[in-house]
Design a protein around this motif. Structure first.
Motif, short mmCIF file in Angstrom:
data_model
loop_
_atom_site.label_atom_id
_atom_site.label_comp_id
_atom_site.label_asym_id
_atom_site.label_seq_id
_atom_site.Cartn_x
_atom_site.Cartn_y
_atom_site.Cartn_z
N THR A 83 -2.54 50.22 18.09
CA THR A 83 -1.79 50.29 16.83
C THR A 83 -2.71 50.59 15.66
O THR A 83 -3.93 50.56 15.79
CB THR A 83 -1.12 48.92 16.56
OG1 THR A 83 -2.17 47.97 16.43
CG2 THR A 83 -0.20 48.52 17.68
N ILE B 44 -3.16 48.74 13.16
CA ILE B 44 -3.88 47.54 12.77
C ILE B 44 -5.19 47.43 13.54
O ILE B 44 -6.22 47.10 13.00
CB ILE B 44 -3.03 46.28 13.02
CG1 ILE B 44 -1.89 46.25 12.02
CG2 ILE B 44 -3.87 45.02 12.92
CD1 ILE B 44 -1.03 45.04 12.15
N ASN C 252 -2.24 40.76 16.35
CA ASN C 252 -1.42 41.10 15.20
C ASN C 252 -1.90 40.36 13.96
O ASN C 252 -1.51 39.23 13.68
CB ASN C 252 0.06 40.81 15.46
CG ASN C 252 0.96 41.47 14.43
OD1 ASN C 252 0.47 41.92 13.38
ND2 ASN C 252 2.25 41.54 14.69
N LEU D 209 3.01 43.01 4.74
CA LEU D 209 3.11 41.80 5.56
C LEU D 209 3.00 40.55 4.69
O LEU D 209 3.72 39.58 4.89
CB LEU D 209 2.04 41.79 6.64
CG LEU D 209 2.27 42.77 7.80
CD1 LEU D 209 1.06 42.80 8.73
CD2 LEU D 209 3.54 42.42 8.57
N LEU E 28 -0.28 37.02 12.45
CA LEU E 28 1.08 36.78 12.93
C LEU E 28 1.06 36.55 14.43
O LEU E 28 1.32 37.46 15.22
CB LEU E 28 1.98 37.98 12.59
CG LEU E 28 2.13 38.25 11.10
CD1 LEU E 28 1.49 39.56 10.70
CD2 LEU E 28 3.59 38.20 10.70
N GLU F 227 1.77 35.78 18.28
CA GLU F 227 2.94 36.15 19.09
C GLU F 227 3.29 35.07 20.11
O GLU F 227 4.24 35.21 20.86
CB GLU F 227 2.67 37.48 19.83
CG GLU F 227 2.11 38.60 18.97
CD GLU F 227 3.18 39.45 18.32
OE1 GLU F 227 4.37 39.24 18.61
OE2 GLU F 227 2.80 40.33 17.51
N ASN G 169 6.84 35.74 13.90
CA ASN G 169 7.12 36.24 15.26
C ASN G 169 7.42 35.12 16.25
O ASN G 169 7.73 35.39 17.41
CB ASN G 169 5.94 37.08 15.77
CG ASN G 169 5.81 38.38 14.99
OD1 ASN G 169 6.81 38.91 14.49
ND2 ASN G 169 4.59 38.87 14.83
C1 LIG Z 1 3.11 42.21 13.65
O1 LIG Z 1 4.24 41.40 13.31
C2 LIG Z 1 5.05 41.96 12.29
C3 LIG Z 1 6.13 40.97 11.94
O2 LIG Z 1 7.00 40.76 12.99
C4 LIG Z 1 5.64 43.28 12.75
O3 LIG Z 1 6.37 43.87 11.70
C5 LIG Z 1 4.50 44.20 13.15
O4 LIG Z 1 5.05 45.39 13.71
C6 LIG Z 1 3.59 43.55 14.17
N1 LIG Z 1 2.45 44.41 14.40
C7 LIG Z 1 1.99 44.66 15.60
C8 LIG Z 1 0.81 45.55 15.65
O5 LIG Z 1 2.50 44.21 16.63
#
Ligand SMILES: *[C@@H]1O[C@H](CO)[C@@H](O)[C@H](O)[C@H]1NC(C)=O
Ligand SMILES: Cc1cc2nc3c(=O)[nH]c(=O)nc-3n(C[C@H](O)[C@H](O)[C@H](O)COP(=O)(O)OP(=O)(O)OC[C@H]3O[C@@H](n4cnc5c(N)ncnc54)[C@H](O)[C@@H]3O)c2cc1C
Ligand SMILES: *[C@@H]1O[C@H](CO)[C@@H](O)[C@H](O)[C@H]1NC(C)=O
Ligand SMILES: *[C@@H]1O[C@H](CO)[C@@H](O)[C@H](O)[C@H]1NC(C)=O
Ligand SMILES: *[C@@H]1O[C@H](CO)[C@@H](O)[C@H](O)[C@H]1NC(C)=O
Ligand SMILES: *[C@@H]1O[C@H](CO)[C@@H](O)[C@H](O)[C@H]1NC(C)=O
Ligand SMILES: *[C@@H]1O[C@H](CO)[C@@H](O)[C@H](O)[C@H]1NC(C)=O
Ligand SMILES: *[C@@H]1O[C@H](CO)[C@@H](O)[C@H](O)[C@H]1NC(C)=O
Length: 548
Positions: free
Chosen positions: A5, A7, A58, A70, A93, A95, A143
């Motif tokens: 991703t 991030i 995340n 965010l 965040l 998971e 999440n």
């Molecule tokens: C991280 O969590 C946020 C909030 O749910 C979400 O919008 C985002 O897509 C997530 N990012 C990844 C890289 O999973």
């Protein structure tokens, strides 16, 4: 693990070029209103390396393009998005429960303060701000929002990042005759809401959300997960109303669901007229609302301002009985209200929660939708004696001169008065007629006048002094108000001192918790003597020997 991703590009940047990028990171931190020092930048990159090597993917650093989005995602009070409010060194965040544990431990090894966020509805932004520019991370539970209902035992397990609305949706869908008792705003998070009590339309019948917690999973500063028995009595008591952010992370709650009829009766009626008339109605309400049978909730909402000499209020009602029964009780106990059959409707409890949350469909309850945000400031009080008719008239005159704002009067009595004041940290039980919530709000174009509006709110609150509880003048911890006093931590792990405890006790400690404050201190010393979990109004430990 798949790291693909946008991030994760930032993770890698932060991880692989710590030394080389310190200067750049420092520059970026300063752009994001973060303390710009080599040490702060090193701390942030140390934190991200720790997360990555522990499989927590995340998260977002100030250098990431999604950082502001965010961070903003669940900030309800826009007052804390202004440029003078320092942002976190990272928003993480998790998971899973295990990622949440590891994120907490990484923040500790990196000497970052920790702010926990579930729904972001803190009135004073305590889930995403720190005092004194102490570098911090936001652990956001958005999440972690699953809800599992067991209709056969009338219980549910809910992760703290779930919203009140999502819980209501799952419960109401599982069985039309099951409900949960909590607040009315659908996007409030369970993490903060239940930690602070959780008052709602069913509270006169079933008490607060916190009164209906059967078990909880609590992550303590050492990263362990405890249940009710392993955390011990004092801590299990403290997490049910002692306020969020002091005890550890409540990862999930086991909740007792409550029975409701297949249809409930609901209404909202508006009344407009001269001050004397409207204040007269509210004067009468004080004798009715808190004394109705437990199945009846009747609250008053009064906006500030007036129109050509008239003021307005609205009454909100929910009754766990048929329309006919509700009407006959109201026409006897409160004829002045003039309720008619057309005012009342019957619907399932879940439909009523959508209606009172201002949603057009039941399905919207489950959506963490983009809520209408606002700049606001609130305060609270408890009325223990009815206010005289003449005083009520003067109060409504005062209110009619205010900037945009309101008061909300919530009836207590019923179960709220039968539950003992020491059963949970929430002490506002028998002897309280109703709570008062005061608020002012404004929009972006009026930001320059914020202090003026807040100043008006403070003078109105002062004006109310003779009419409300005293010694202490009580307040509700879920309606956080930093005017009552603040901790002023200067380190990530706040520290402790007799002076901090004394200051907390004599200000917000007694206002929010009354005589329960000292047991909260004891619970804090059991679960978090090092004060890892702190905020501007957290419970301080009393540890006179080990002042860090
Ligand atoms: C991280 O969590 C946020 C909030 O749910 C979400 O919008 C985002 O897509 C997530 N990012 C990844 C890289 O999973
Ligand atoms: C529009 C609106 C309507 C409201 N209506 C009601 C109502 O009807 N009844 C009522 O009682 N209250 C009501 N409140 C107040 C609300 O209950 C509190 O603001 C509550 O603390 C919000 O919880 P949150 O998780 O959304 O907030 P957050 O800002 O995420 O958290 C609040 C506090 O709890 C801590 N915290 C968050 N998650 C956790 C966790 N998992 N473990 C430990 N600590 C945690 C935070 O660090 C912070 O100190 C309302 C608030 C708003 C803004
Ligand atoms: C976050 O909120 C602030 C204040 O409202 C605003 O200026 C900024 O544009 C927002 N950022 C995002 C990405 O939504
Ligand atoms: C970085 O983290 C490690 C543990 O992961 C810790 O031992 C070290 O002291 C930290 N360094 C800084 C500069 O914070
Ligand atoms: C639904 O809940 C009620 C309690 O409110 C209970 O009496 C009833 O048995 C439940 N029905 C089912 C199908 O579980
Ligand atoms: C003021 O309220 C009265 C009802 O009490 C109503 O008859 C009148 O029309 C209202 N006036 C205005 C200007 O709204
Ligand atoms: C609930 O009320 C609605 C509207 O009055 C009615 O149509 C419906 O039949 C009622 N349902 C039950 C189960 O009583
Ligand atoms: C908090 O502490 C800081 C730093 O010690 C100090 O400058 C500030 O005045 C204090 N604020 C309050 C409200 O005590």
């Amino acid at each position: 693990m798949l790291i693909s991703t946008s991030i994760s590009r930032y993770h890698r940047t932060a991880m692989h070029s710590v030394a080389a990028s310190l200067q750049l990171l420092c520059l970026l931190l300063s752009l994001h209103r973060l303390p710009c020092s080599g040490a702060a930048a090193a701390t942030a990159s140390n934190f991200s390396s720790c997360l990555v090597s522990n499989g927590v993917t995340n998260f977002s650093l100030p250098t990431s393009p999604d950082y502001t989005g965010l961070l903003n995602s669940s900030i309800f009070n826009l007052r804390f998005t202004l440029p003078n409010v320092p942002g976190p060194a990272a928003v993480v965040l998790p998971e899973s429960r295990d990622e949440l544990r590891r994120a907490i431990l990484c923040a500790r090894t990196s000497s970052l303060a920790i702010r926990l966020r579930s729904g972001g509805h803190s009135y004073e932004g305590l889930s995403y701000t720190t005092e004194n520019h102490v570098p911090f991370v936001v652990a956001d539970l958005a999440n972690l929002n699953r809800v599992r209902v067991e209709p056969s035992s009338a219980t549910a397990w809910a992760e703290s990042g779930s919203t009140v609305g999502k819980l209501y949706y799952a419960v109401g869908r599982s069985n039309r005759s099951l409900a949960f008792t909590a607040g009315s705003e659908s996007t409030t998070g369970l993490g903060g809401h239940i930690s602070g009590g959780g008052f709602g339309l069913l509270s006169r019948k079933f008490g607060l959300a916190a009164d209906n917690v059967l078990d909880a999973a609590l992550i303590t500063p050492d990263g362990r997960v405890h249940d009710r028995s392993s955390m011990g009595d004092d801590v299990f008591w403290a997490i049910r109303g002692g306020g969020g952010g002091s005890w550890g992370v409540v990862y999930a709650w086991k909740l007792r669901l409550v029975p409701v009829p297949r249809n409930v009766t609901v209404f909202t009626v508006d009344r407009t007229g001269p001050v004397e008339l409207i204040a007269g109605l509210v004067h009468r309400w004080q004798y009715v609302g808190p004394n109705l049978p437990d199945e009846f909730y009747l609250s008053v909402y009064a906006p500030t301002g007036s129109t050509e000499g008239n003021v307005s209020i609205s009454f909100t009602g929910q009754v766990l009985e048929s329309k006919e029964h509700a009407l006959s009780v109201f026409s006897q106990s409160f004829p002045e209200l003039g309720l008619t059959e057309e005012d009342l409707s019957e619907m399932s409890w879940i439909e009523s929660t959508a209606k009172f949350a201002g949603l057009s469909t039941v399905d919207d309850l489950a959506n963490r939708r983009r809520q209408p945000k606002q700049y606001s400031k609130s305060k609270s009080d408890y009325a223990q004696e009815p206010i005289s008719r003449n005083d009520m008239v003067e109060i409504f005159r005062y209110l009619s001169t205010g900037p945009r704002g309101s008061i909300q009067l919530d009836p207590y009595g019923g179960a709220m008065a039968r539950i003992g004041r020491a059963e949970t940290p929430f002490p506002h039980r028998a002897g309280n007629l109703y709570s008062i919530q005061y608020g002012v709000n404004w929009d972006r174009s009026e930001v320059a006048r914020a202090e003026e509006y807040i100043g008006w709110l403070r003078s109105f609150y002062k004006y109310m002094t003779p009419f409300v509880s005293k010694d202490p003048r009580a307040a509700y911890v879920n309606y956080l108000d930093l005017d009552l006093g603040v901790n002023n931590w200067t380190r990530a792990a706040g520290g402790s001192s007799q002076e901090a405890v004394a200051r907390a006790r004599s200000s917000w400690g007694h206002a929010y918790f009354g005589e329960n404050f000292d047991r909260l201190i004891r619970a804090k010393m059991v679960v978090d003597p090092g004060n890892v979990f702190n905020n501007a109004q957290s419970i301080p430990p009393l540890n006179i020997r080990a002042e860090e």
